[in-house]
Design a protein around this motif. Structure first.
Motif, PDB file in Angstrom:
ATOM      1  N   ALA A  38       0.815  -1.222   0.000  1.00  0.00           N
ATOM      2  CA  ALA A  38       0.000   0.000   0.000  1.00  0.00           C
ATOM      3  C   ALA A  38       0.850   1.274   0.000  1.00  0.00           C
ATOM      4  N   ASP A  39       1.763   1.353  -0.939  1.00  0.00           N
ATOM      5  CA  ASP A  39       2.678   2.496  -1.026  1.00  0.00           C
ATOM      6  C   ASP A  39       1.951   3.837  -1.118  1.00  0.00           C
ATOM      7  N   CYS A  40       0.823   3.883  -1.808  1.00  0.00           N
ATOM      8  CA  CYS A  40       0.162   5.177  -2.018  1.00  0.00           C
ATOM      9  C   CYS A  40      -0.850   5.492  -0.922  1.00  0.00           C
ATOM     10  N   GLY A  41      -0.967   4.609   0.049  1.00  0.00           N
ATOM     11  CA  GLY A  41      -1.848   4.871   1.178  1.00  0.00           C
ATOM     12  C   GLY A  41      -3.326   4.751   0.858  1.00  0.00           C
ATOM     13  N   GLY A  42      -3.638   4.154  -0.254  1.00  0.00           N
ATOM     14  CA  GLY A  42      -5.039   3.938  -0.590  1.00  0.00           C
ATOM     15  C   GLY A  42      -5.588   4.858  -1.665  1.00  0.00           C
ATOM     16  N   ALA A  43      -4.699   5.581  -2.330  1.00  0.00           N
ATOM     17  CA  ALA A  43      -5.132   6.513  -3.373  1.00  0.00           C
ATOM     18  C   ALA A  43      -5.461   5.819  -4.690  1.00  0.00           C
ATOM     19  N   GLY A  44      -5.151   4.550  -4.783  1.00  0.00           N
ATOM     20  CA  GLY A  44      -5.499   3.810  -5.991  1.00  0.00           C
ATOM     21  C   GLY A  44      -4.526   3.995  -7.134  1.00  0.00           C
ATOM     22  N   ASN A  45      -3.299   4.410  -6.815  1.00  0.00           N
ATOM     23  CA  ASN A  45      -2.370   4.642  -7.926  1.00  0.00           C
ATOM     24  C   ASN A  45      -0.998   3.988  -7.763  1.00  0.00           C
ATOM     25  N   CYS A  46      -0.928   2.918  -6.942  1.00  0.00           N
ATOM     26  CA  CYS A  46       0.375   2.244  -6.823  1.00  0.00           C
ATOM     27  C   CYS A  46       0.303   0.757  -7.156  1.00  0.00           C
ATOM     28  N   ALA A  47      -0.833   0.161  -7.005  1.00  0.00           N
ATOM     29  CA  ALA A  47      -1.046  -1.268  -7.308  1.00  0.00           C
ATOM     30  C   ALA A  47      -0.269  -2.210  -6.389  1.00  0.00           C
ATOM     31  N   THR A  48       0.229  -1.717  -5.259  1.00  0.00           N
ATOM     32  CA  THR A  48       0.929  -2.611  -4.335  1.00  0.00           C
ATOM     33  C   THR A  48      -0.012  -3.206  -3.284  1.00  0.00           C
ATOM     34  N   CYS A  49      -1.283  -3.085  -3.527  1.00  0.00           N
ATOM     35  CA  CYS A  49      -2.281  -3.692  -2.637  1.00  0.00           C
ATOM     36  C   CYS A  49      -3.113  -4.718  -3.395  1.00  0.00           C
ATOM     37  N   HIS A  50      -2.539  -5.226  -4.468  1.00  0.00           N
ATOM     38  CA  HIS A  50      -3.250  -6.159  -5.349  1.00  0.00           C
ATOM     39  C   HIS A  50      -3.663  -7.425  -4.600  1.00  0.00           C
ATOM     40  N   GLY A  51      -4.897  -7.832  -4.811  1.00  0.00           N
ATOM     41  CA  GLY A  51      -5.376  -9.101  -4.270  1.00  0.00           C
ATOM     42  C   GLY A  51      -6.429  -9.682  -5.186  1.00  0.00           C
ATOM     43  N   TYR A  52      -6.675 -10.976  -5.010  1.00  0.00           N
ATOM     44  CA  TYR A  52      -7.714 -11.662  -5.781  1.00  0.00           C
ATOM     45  C   TYR A  52      -8.906 -11.938  -4.870  1.00  0.00           C
ATOM     46  N   ILE A  53     -10.074 -11.475  -5.283  1.00  0.00           N
ATOM     47  CA  ILE A  53     -11.291 -11.812  -4.542  1.00  0.00           C
ATOM     48  C   ILE A  53     -11.617 -13.273  -4.822  1.00  0.00           C
TER      49      ILE A  53
END
Ligand code: FES
Length: 107
Positions: A38-53
């Motif tokens: 979560a590098d961008c803190g949740g701004a939706g512009n880093c893609a380091t919070c990728h997960g599969y539902i």
């Protein structure tokens, strides 16, 4: 209080409790689940919070916005149809028990 089960690519599981209204990313980072940076803190512009539902939950989670979908396609390694930026998935009581799998690239 919704619970979320995170499953790493090696099948290691983390069951965490989260506040309704928080994002899946916040549930992971506040419980030290590895792989969600979560590098961008949740701004939706880093893609380091990728997960599969998990497939069992895919119909119960609102679909990604156009911007999120573009970021998934541009920024997520190993993206799949069930890929999400977990910072964009808001937890509700209806999502209690949600299962999110983590990509092999985030172990
Ligand atoms: S935290 Fe950066 S896109 Fe989700």
């Amino acid at each position: 209080m919704p619970s979320v089960r995170f499953i790493e690519h090696n099948e290691t599981e983390y069951l965490v409790q989260a506040e309704a209204g928080h994002s899946v990313m916040q549930a992971a980072t506040s419980n030290l689940v590895p792989g969600i940076v979560a590098d961008c803190g949740g701004a939706g512009n880093c893609a380091t919070c990728h997960g599969y539902i998990d497939e069992a939950w895919i119909d119960r989670v609102p679909p990604p916005s156009e911007d999120e979908q573009e970021m998934i396609e541009a920024g997520c390694m190993h993206s799949q149809p069930n890929s999400r930026l977990t910072c964009q998935v808001v937890l509700t009581r209806e999502l209690d028990g949600l299962v999110v799998r983590l990509p092999v690239s985030q172990t």
